[in-house]
Motif scaffolding. Sequence first.
Motif, mmCIF file in Angstrom:
data_model
loop_
_atom_site.group_PDB
_atom_site.id
_atom_site.type_symbol
_atom_site.label_atom_id
_atom_site.label_comp_id
_atom_site.label_asym_id
_atom_site.label_seq_id
_atom_site.Cartn_x
_atom_site.Cartn_y
_atom_site.Cartn_z
ATOM 1 N N LYS A 18 0.821 -1.599 0.169
ATOM 2 C CA LYS A 18 0.178 -0.281 0.001
ATOM 3 C C LYS A 18 0.774 1.174 0.410
ATOM 4 O O LYS A 18 2.036 1.165 0.889
ATOM 5 C CB LYS A 18 -0.890 0.249 0.915
ATOM 6 C CG LYS A 18 -2.081 1.034 0.956
ATOM 7 C CD LYS A 18 -2.344 1.087 1.931
ATOM 8 C CE LYS A 18 -4.370 2.553 2.102
ATOM 9 N NZ LYS A 18 -4.615 2.102 3.399
ATOM 10 N N ARG A 31 -2.729 3.985 -3.192
ATOM 11 C CA ARG A 31 -2.431 2.780 -4.085
ATOM 12 C C ARG A 31 -2.192 1.397 -3.783
ATOM 13 O O ARG A 31 -1.463 1.428 -3.162
ATOM 14 C CB ARG A 31 -1.613 2.922 -5.424
ATOM 15 C CG ARG A 31 -1.627 4.370 -5.490
ATOM 16 C CD ARG A 31 -3.143 5.124 -6.567
ATOM 17 N NE ARG A 31 -2.923 5.389 -7.517
ATOM 18 C CZ ARG A 31 -3.726 7.100 -7.077
ATOM 19 N NH1 ARG A 31 -4.766 6.619 -5.351
ATOM 20 N NH2 ARG A 31 -3.755 7.700 -7.758
ATOM 21 N N ARG A 32 -2.904 0.455 -3.701
ATOM 22 C CA ARG A 32 -2.923 -0.784 -3.015
ATOM 23 C C ARG A 32 -2.028 -1.738 -4.926
ATOM 24 O O ARG A 32 -2.702 -1.908 -6.023
ATOM 25 C CB ARG A 32 -3.490 -1.031 -2.451
ATOM 26 C CG ARG A 32 -3.259 -3.289 -2.499
ATOM 27 C CD ARG A 32 -4.480 -3.855 -0.902
ATOM 28 N NE ARG A 32 -4.423 -2.870 -0.370
ATOM 29 C CZ ARG A 32 -5.473 -1.863 0.667
ATOM 30 N NH1 ARG A 32 -6.685 -1.946 -0.244
ATOM 31 N NH2 ARG A 32 -5.514 -1.975 1.679
ATOM 32 N N VAL A 33 -1.219 -1.800 -4.543
ATOM 33 C CA VAL A 33 -0.822 -2.648 -5.879
ATOM 34 C C VAL A 33 0.574 -3.828 -5.453
ATOM 35 O O VAL A 33 0.659 -3.925 -4.456
ATOM 36 C CB VAL A 33 0.609 -2.040 -6.440
ATOM 37 C CG1 VAL A 33 1.508 -2.532 -7.341
ATOM 38 C CG2 VAL A 33 -0.100 -0.535 -6.284
ATOM 39 N N ALA A 51 1.383 4.403 -11.000
ATOM 40 C CA ALA A 51 0.549 4.111 -9.607
ATOM 41 C C ALA A 51 -0.256 5.617 -9.298
ATOM 42 O O ALA A 51 -1.204 5.271 -9.567
ATOM 43 C CB ALA A 51 0.669 2.504 -8.525
ATOM 44 N N CYS A 127 -2.189 -3.102 -10.119
ATOM 45 C CA CYS A 127 -3.173 -1.905 -9.042
ATOM 46 C C CYS A 127 -4.514 -2.702 -8.970
ATOM 47 O O CYS A 127 -4.933 -2.937 -9.687
ATOM 48 C CB CYS A 127 -3.111 -0.410 -9.105
ATOM 49 S SG CYS A 127 -3.789 0.630 -8.282
ATOM 50 N N GLY A 130 -7.229 2.038 -4.641
ATOM 51 C CA GLY A 130 -6.629 3.379 -4.824
ATOM 52 C C GLY A 130 -8.116 3.927 -4.066
ATOM 53 O O GLY A 130 -9.040 4.033 -4.483
ATOM 54 N N ALA A 185 -4.208 3.512 -13.852
ATOM 55 C CA ALA A 185 -3.524 3.325 -12.841
ATOM 56 C C ALA A 185 -2.899 1.698 -13.875
ATOM 57 O O ALA A 185 -1.396 2.145 -13.870
ATOM 58 C CB ALA A 185 -3.788 2.697 -11.227
ATOM 59 N N ASN A 186 -4.029 1.188 -14.045
ATOM 60 C CA ASN A 186 -2.653 -0.341 -13.976
ATOM 61 C C ASN A 186 -2.406 -0.178 -15.950
ATOM 62 O O ASN A 186 -1.395 -0.541 -16.146
ATOM 63 C CB ASN A 186 -3.613 -1.042 -14.230
ATOM 64 C CG ASN A 186 -4.019 -2.152 -13.148
ATOM 65 O OD1 ASN A 186 -3.193 -2.696 -12.435
ATOM 66 N ND2 ASN A 186 -5.739 -2.161 -12.870
#
Length: 193
Positions: A18, A31-33, A51, A127, A130, A185-186
């Motif tokens: 995160k 963002r969580r990736v 991201a 990602c 987010g 984001a992706n």
Amino acid sequence: MRKLSGAPEAGDPIYQVKITLLNIEGLPVWRRVLVPAAIRLDRLHAVVQAAMGWENYHLHYFLDGQTHYGEADPELQYRDERQVRLDELVKPGGRLLYTYDFGDGWDHEILVEEATAATADGHYPRCVAGQAACPPEDVGGTGGYARLIQILGDPRHEEHQDVLHWLGLEDPSRFDPAGFDLDEANQSLTAMA
């Protein structure tokens, strides 16, 4: 072929991280990736940029609490980020600090939330969640960003038109501080890979 390109194979360790932009008033920006646990820090820098929505205009560094990691530069005396992997520094539950743009001073916490395994059909980095828009580049740090949001929200503000022009917008609603687009984001992450 995937191993040669650095992409993880099924079963390889994946970290869920995160990335949170610190010291933002109001709506948190994060963002969580999913990233390979063995990702080098120079690649993690590219992941954070993509991201979050930064444009990679400025210097950066990582800090693990005692050592700075960044681009190899004798003046800055950072440890070379190309020589260090994320899983060498941080395990699940651990954190790194990532600072981008030394003038604006955008500090990010990178929290390794958990370790999982890569799936055969998975794409990494990816990602998965987010919140909120990334501030524009060169806005003047957290204080400048708060001021920008205030000015955009007040069409009668004397600087309203100047700020719209600076952002390249005709309509202030085109910049939504609460907006986050997972697909965008992706796409950025795919483009950097």
